[in-house]
Structures are given as C-alpha cells and as structure tokens.
Design a protein around this motif. Structure first.
Motif, PDB file in Angstrom:
ATOM      1  N   LEU A 165       0.813  -1.215   0.000  1.00  0.00           N
ATOM      2  CA  LEU A 165       0.000   0.000   0.000  1.00  0.00           C
ATOM      3  C   LEU A 165       0.847   1.266   0.000  1.00  0.00           C
ATOM      4  CD1 LEU A 165      -2.891  -0.753   2.485  1.00  0.00           C
ATOM      5  CD2 LEU A 165      -3.061  -0.343   0.051  1.00  0.00           C
ATOM      6  N   ASN A 166       0.381   2.226  -0.718  1.00  0.00           N
ATOM      7  CA  ASN A 166       1.002   3.547  -0.751  1.00  0.00           C
ATOM      8  C   ASN A 166       0.754   4.229   0.598  1.00  0.00           C
ATOM      9  OD1 ASN A 166       1.379   6.323  -1.100  1.00  0.00           O
ATOM     10  ND2 ASN A 166       0.740   6.261  -3.230  1.00  0.00           N
ATOM     11  N   PRO A 167       1.796   4.720   1.269  1.00  0.00           N
ATOM     12  CA  PRO A 167       1.613   5.396   2.558  1.00  0.00           C
ATOM     13  C   PRO A 167       0.660   6.589   2.483  1.00  0.00           C
ATOM     14  CG  PRO A 167       3.941   4.980   2.168  1.00  0.00           C
ATOM     15  CD  PRO A 167       3.217   4.605   0.923  1.00  0.00           C
ATOM     16  N   GLU A 168       0.609   7.263   1.334  1.00  0.00           N
ATOM     17  CA  GLU A 168      -0.306   8.398   1.177  1.00  0.00           C
ATOM     18  C   GLU A 168      -1.757   7.946   1.263  1.00  0.00           C
ATOM     19  OE1 GLU A 168      -0.414  11.892   1.011  1.00  0.00           O
ATOM     20  OE2 GLU A 168       1.577  11.468   1.768  1.00  0.00           O
ATOM     21  N   ILE A 169      -2.045   6.770   0.727  1.00  0.00           N
ATOM     22  CA  ILE A 169      -3.408   6.231   0.790  1.00  0.00           C
ATOM     23  C   ILE A 169      -3.770   5.943   2.241  1.00  0.00           C
ATOM     24  CG2 ILE A 169      -4.878   4.264   0.180  1.00  0.00           C
ATOM     25  CD1 ILE A 169      -3.381   4.202  -2.519  1.00  0.00           C
ATOM     26  N   LEU A 170      -2.849   5.343   2.971  1.00  0.00           N
ATOM     27  CA  LEU A 170      -3.115   5.061   4.395  1.00  0.00           C
ATOM     28  C   LEU A 170      -3.357   6.358   5.156  1.00  0.00           C
ATOM     29  CD1 LEU A 170      -0.500   2.253   5.105  1.00  0.00           C
ATOM     30  CD2 LEU A 170      -2.947   2.006   4.670  1.00  0.00           C
ATOM     31  N   LYS A 171      -2.576   7.382   4.858  1.00  0.00           N
ATOM     32  CA  LYS A 171      -2.757   8.680   5.514  1.00  0.00           C
ATOM     33  C   LYS A 171      -4.137   9.255   5.191  1.00  0.00           C
ATOM     34  CE  LYS A 171      -0.680  13.246   5.828  1.00  0.00           C
ATOM     35  NZ  LYS A 171       0.365  14.136   5.323  1.00  0.00           N
TER      36      LYS A 171
ATOM     37  N   LEU B 220      -6.835   7.647   4.533  1.00  0.00           N
ATOM     38  CA  LEU B 220      -7.866   6.902   5.251  1.00  0.00           C
ATOM     39  C   LEU B 220      -8.109   7.482   6.644  1.00  0.00           C
ATOM     40  CD1 LEU B 220      -6.885   3.228   4.357  1.00  0.00           C
ATOM     41  CD2 LEU B 220      -8.829   4.533   3.456  1.00  0.00           C
ATOM     42  N   THR B 221      -7.072   8.082   7.216  1.00  0.00           N
ATOM     43  CA  THR B 221      -7.177   8.613   8.579  1.00  0.00           C
ATOM     44  C   THR B 221      -7.435  10.116   8.619  1.00  0.00           C
ATOM     45  OG1 THR B 221      -4.782   8.924   8.767  1.00  0.00           O
ATOM     46  CG2 THR B 221      -5.667   6.804   9.493  1.00  0.00           C
ATOM     47  N   THR B 222      -7.502  10.756   7.449  1.00  0.00           N
ATOM     48  CA  THR B 222      -7.720  12.215   7.444  1.00  0.00           C
ATOM     49  C   THR B 222      -8.945  12.652   6.635  1.00  0.00           C
ATOM     50  OG1 THR B 222      -6.180  12.476   5.588  1.00  0.00           O
ATOM     51  CG2 THR B 222      -5.285  12.764   7.811  1.00  0.00           C
ATOM     52  N   LEU B 223      -9.349  11.854   5.662  1.00  0.00           N
ATOM     53  CA  LEU B 223     -10.496  12.230   4.831  1.00  0.00           C
ATOM     54  C   LEU B 223     -11.795  11.719   5.445  1.00  0.00           C
ATOM     55  CD1 LEU B 223      -9.125  11.608   1.229  1.00  0.00           C
ATOM     56  CD2 LEU B 223      -9.259  13.750   2.492  1.00  0.00           C
ATOM     57  N   LYS B 224     -12.840  12.518   5.282  1.00  0.00           N
ATOM     58  CA  LYS B 224     -14.147  12.179   5.841  1.00  0.00           C
ATOM     59  C   LYS B 224     -15.113  11.765   4.743  1.00  0.00           C
ATOM     60  CE  LYS B 224     -13.543  15.269   9.739  1.00  0.00           C
ATOM     61  NZ  LYS B 224     -14.040  16.410  10.484  1.00  0.00           N
ATOM     62  N   MET B 225     -16.060  10.937   5.127  1.00  0.00           N
ATOM     63  CA  MET B 225     -17.103  10.511   4.196  1.00  0.00           C
ATOM     64  C   MET B 225     -17.865  11.759   3.752  1.00  0.00           C
ATOM     65  SD  MET B 225     -18.126   7.804   2.796  1.00  0.00           S
ATOM     66  CE  MET B 225     -19.512   7.253   1.834  1.00  0.00           C
ATOM     67  N   PRO B 226     -17.989  11.995   2.445  1.00  0.00           N
ATOM     68  CA  PRO B 226     -18.580  13.250   1.971  1.00  0.00           C
ATOM     69  C   PRO B 226     -20.107  13.291   1.934  1.00  0.00           C
ATOM     70  CG  PRO B 226     -17.761  11.987   0.121  1.00  0.00           C
ATOM     71  CD  PRO B 226     -17.387  11.229   1.373  1.00  0.00           C
TER      72      PRO B 226
ATOM     73  N   GLY C  45      -1.170  10.839  14.513  1.00  0.00           N
ATOM     74  CA  GLY C  45      -0.404  11.918  13.873  1.00  0.00           C
ATOM     75  C   GLY C  45       1.078  11.641  13.745  1.00  0.00           C
ATOM     76  N   LYS C  46       1.464  10.375  13.853  1.00  0.00           N
ATOM     77  CA  LYS C  46       2.891  10.021  13.750  1.00  0.00           C
ATOM     78  C   LYS C  46       3.172   9.451  12.375  1.00  0.00           C
ATOM     79  CE  LYS C  46       3.218   9.166  18.642  1.00  0.00           C
ATOM     80  NZ  LYS C  46       3.416   8.236  19.702  1.00  0.00           N
ATOM     81  N   PHE C  47       3.220  10.335  11.397  1.00  0.00           N
ATOM     82  CA  PHE C  47       3.492   9.886  10.026  1.00  0.00           C
ATOM     83  C   PHE C  47       4.537  10.726   9.375  1.00  0.00           C
ATOM     84  CE2 PHE C  47      -0.618  12.096  10.213  1.00  0.00           C
ATOM     85  CZ  PHE C  47      -0.356  13.219   9.478  1.00  0.00           C
TER      86      PHE C  47
ATOM     87  N   LEU D  51      -3.092   1.418  11.098  1.00  0.00           N
ATOM     88  CA  LEU D  51      -3.483   2.829  11.007  1.00  0.00           C
ATOM     89  C   LEU D  51      -3.268   3.585  12.321  1.00  0.00           C
ATOM     90  CD1 LEU D  51      -6.795   2.391   8.988  1.00  0.00           C
ATOM     91  CD2 LEU D  51      -4.524   2.963   8.115  1.00  0.00           C
ATOM     92  N   ASP D  52      -3.006   2.874  13.408  1.00  0.00           N
ATOM     93  CA  ASP D  52      -2.871   3.522  14.724  1.00  0.00           C
ATOM     94  C   ASP D  52      -1.836   4.653  14.747  1.00  0.00           C
ATOM     95  OD1 ASP D  52      -4.921   1.988  15.729  1.00  0.00           O
ATOM     96  OD2 ASP D  52      -3.605   0.577  16.774  1.00  0.00           O
ATOM     97  N   PRO D  53      -0.620   4.440  14.227  1.00  0.00           N
ATOM     98  CA  PRO D  53       0.341   5.554  14.244  1.00  0.00           C
ATOM     99  C   PRO D  53      -0.150   6.758  13.446  1.00  0.00           C
ATOM    100  CG  PRO D  53       1.443   3.494  13.712  1.00  0.00           C
ATOM    101  CD  PRO D  53      -0.038   3.223  13.697  1.00  0.00           C
ATOM    102  N   LEU D  54      -0.860   6.499  12.364  1.00  0.00           N
ATOM    103  CA  LEU D  54      -1.375   7.606  11.537  1.00  0.00           C
ATOM    104  C   LEU D  54      -2.489   8.349  12.255  1.00  0.00           C
ATOM    105  CD1 LEU D  54      -1.433   5.690   8.155  1.00  0.00           C
ATOM    106  CD2 LEU D  54       0.199   7.431   8.856  1.00  0.00           C
TER     107      LEU D  54
END
Length: 73
Positions: free
Chosen positions: A2-8, A10-16, A71-73, A65-68
């Motif tokens: 997985l691309n780390p940006e995709i994982l990030k 998942l933890t920052t974007l909200k369902m629209p 905020g530890k990314f 996803l816990d570290p993300l």
C-alpha cells in the motif's frame, strides 16, 4: 504494498455524503463497508479508499493505522 499516502488519507479524509457524512473513512463501521461491498463501491478515489478500508478491516489490520491516527506519520 500500500502507498503510505493512501493510508494517511484513510485517517484524514471524511465521508462526503450519506448516513456517515463527516466520519473519517477509517472510522466507518464494518457493516456499512460490507453493505458497500455487496452493492458496489463508488467510482474514483472514494471507492478506492472505501475498498481499501474494507480490506483492512476484513483482514484485521486496523492496527496499521494507529500511528497515523495519532499523527505520527
């Protein structure tokens, strides 16, 4: 892998939209993701993110996803 940006994302974007509008994609309930899986994920980036979090939860990998989330990314 997985691309780390995709994982990030998942933890920052909200369902629209919908019942869970405003909920972080990583926090969507599993039954909702199962429903989308049976119905078909939407096209585009949102669909890819929903499918990714579905696979993560299906395989018990939420701990990745816990570290993300902290905020530890």
């Amino acid at each position: 892998m997985l691309n780390p940006e995709i994982l990030k994302e998942l933890t920052t974007l909200k369902m629209p939209y919908g019942k869970y509008k405003g909920v972080l994609i990583c926090n969507l309930p599993e039954p909702y993701l199962v429903w989308y899986h049976s119905k078909g994920f939407p096209q585009g980036k949102l669909g890819m993110l929903l499918h990714t979090i579905y696979e993560i939860k299906l395989n018990g990998l939420e701990y990745l996803l816990d570290p993300l989330k902290k905020g530890k990314f």
